[in-house]
Design a protein around this motif. Sequence first.
Motif, mmCIF file in Angstrom:
data_model
loop_
_atom_site.group_PDB
_atom_site.id
_atom_site.type_symbol
_atom_site.label_atom_id
_atom_site.label_comp_id
_atom_site.label_asym_id
_atom_site.label_seq_id
_atom_site.Cartn_x
_atom_site.Cartn_y
_atom_site.Cartn_z
ATOM 1 N N ASP A 218 0.842 -1.196 0.000
ATOM 2 C CA ASP A 218 0.000 0.000 0.000
ATOM 3 C C ASP A 218 0.879 1.248 0.000
ATOM 4 O OD1 ASP A 218 -2.419 -1.326 0.014
ATOM 5 O OD2 ASP A 218 -2.770 -1.083 2.149
ATOM 6 N N PRO A 219 0.552 2.211 -0.834
ATOM 7 C CA PRO A 219 1.326 3.449 -0.836
ATOM 8 C C PRO A 219 0.933 4.321 0.357
ATOM 9 C CG PRO A 219 -0.506 3.635 -2.348
ATOM 10 C CD PRO A 219 -0.521 2.220 -1.830
ATOM 11 N N GLY A 220 1.875 5.131 0.796
ATOM 12 C CA GLY A 220 1.576 6.143 1.792
ATOM 13 C C GLY A 220 1.339 7.463 1.080
ATOM 14 N N PRO B 12 8.501 -2.259 -2.819
ATOM 15 C CA PRO B 12 9.593 -2.315 -1.840
ATOM 16 C C PRO B 12 10.982 -2.387 -2.484
ATOM 17 C CG PRO B 12 7.826 -3.774 -1.172
ATOM 18 C CD PRO B 12 7.489 -3.269 -2.569
ATOM 19 N N SER B 13 11.062 -2.927 -3.681
ATOM 20 C CA SER B 13 12.353 -2.985 -4.375
ATOM 21 C C SER B 13 12.807 -1.609 -4.861
ATOM 22 C CB SER B 13 12.288 -3.957 -5.556
ATOM 23 O OG SER B 13 11.378 -3.477 -6.539
ATOM 24 N N ASP C 234 10.977 5.731 -4.877
ATOM 25 C CA ASP C 234 10.158 6.243 -5.978
ATOM 26 C C ASP C 234 8.914 6.930 -5.426
ATOM 27 O OD1 ASP C 234 12.005 5.061 -7.642
ATOM 28 O OD2 ASP C 234 10.644 3.540 -8.428
ATOM 29 N N GLN C 235 8.319 7.781 -6.241
ATOM 30 C CA GLN C 235 7.077 8.460 -5.883
ATOM 31 C C GLN C 235 6.146 8.462 -7.089
ATOM 32 O OE1 GLN C 235 7.746 12.483 -4.563
ATOM 33 N NE2 GLN C 235 8.988 11.845 -2.808
ATOM 34 N N VAL C 236 4.865 8.555 -6.788
ATOM 35 C CA VAL C 236 3.856 8.717 -7.835
ATOM 36 C C VAL C 236 3.118 10.012 -7.517
ATOM 37 C CG1 VAL C 236 1.889 7.729 -9.048
ATOM 38 C CG2 VAL C 236 3.590 6.218 -7.985
ATOM 39 N N ARG C 237 3.177 10.946 -8.438
ATOM 40 C CA ARG C 237 2.481 12.227 -8.261
ATOM 41 C C ARG C 237 1.251 12.250 -9.149
ATOM 42 N NH1 ARG C 237 7.414 16.540 -7.568
ATOM 43 N NH2 ARG C 237 8.294 15.437 -5.786
ATOM 44 N N PHE C 238 0.166 12.747 -8.586
ATOM 45 C CA PHE C 238 -1.098 12.821 -9.305
ATOM 46 C C PHE C 238 -1.525 14.276 -9.419
ATOM 47 C CE2 PHE C 238 -1.171 8.789 -6.972
ATOM 48 C CZ PHE C 238 -1.371 7.897 -8.004
ATOM 49 N N ALA C 239 -1.983 14.644 -10.598
ATOM 50 C CA ALA C 239 -2.599 15.944 -10.832
ATOM 51 C C ALA C 239 -4.023 15.678 -11.298
ATOM 52 C CB ALA C 239 -1.825 16.723 -11.886
#
Length: 119
Positions: free
Chosen positions: A42-44, A61-62, A66-71
């Motif tokens: 699960d992402p935080g 986890p590997s 990394d990050q995921v940005r949403f607009a």
Amino acid sequence: MIEIGSRARTLPAPPFAVWDSLVEPRRPGARPWLHLLADEVDPGVLAAEKPSQVVWSSLWPSRPNDQVRFALTASRDGGTLLRFTLLAADEAPDQSKTGHLRRRLNQLLFADLRFSYGQ
């Protein structure tokens, strides 16, 4: 951060509803949509500005940095134009891994999340 993927598609729900889904994907009473694979977590939520932005921590986890940005922007039909941008803090993964990460985000957002809204 290095951008390793980005895509935008419309979803039928309005921005506030999509924002809620991204910020609290396992909210009680919500339709389940965040179906993770064995190598995902699960992402935080690292940052959020309602109803236009959300930043997730990595699902993998590997690749913990990394990050995921949403607009999120309102679309003309009352739905949401959702853009994800996948960012690598470390070295970009090889082409195969990058493709896998992009495909997973496409599946989670533009299939599973979309279908949770009934369309």
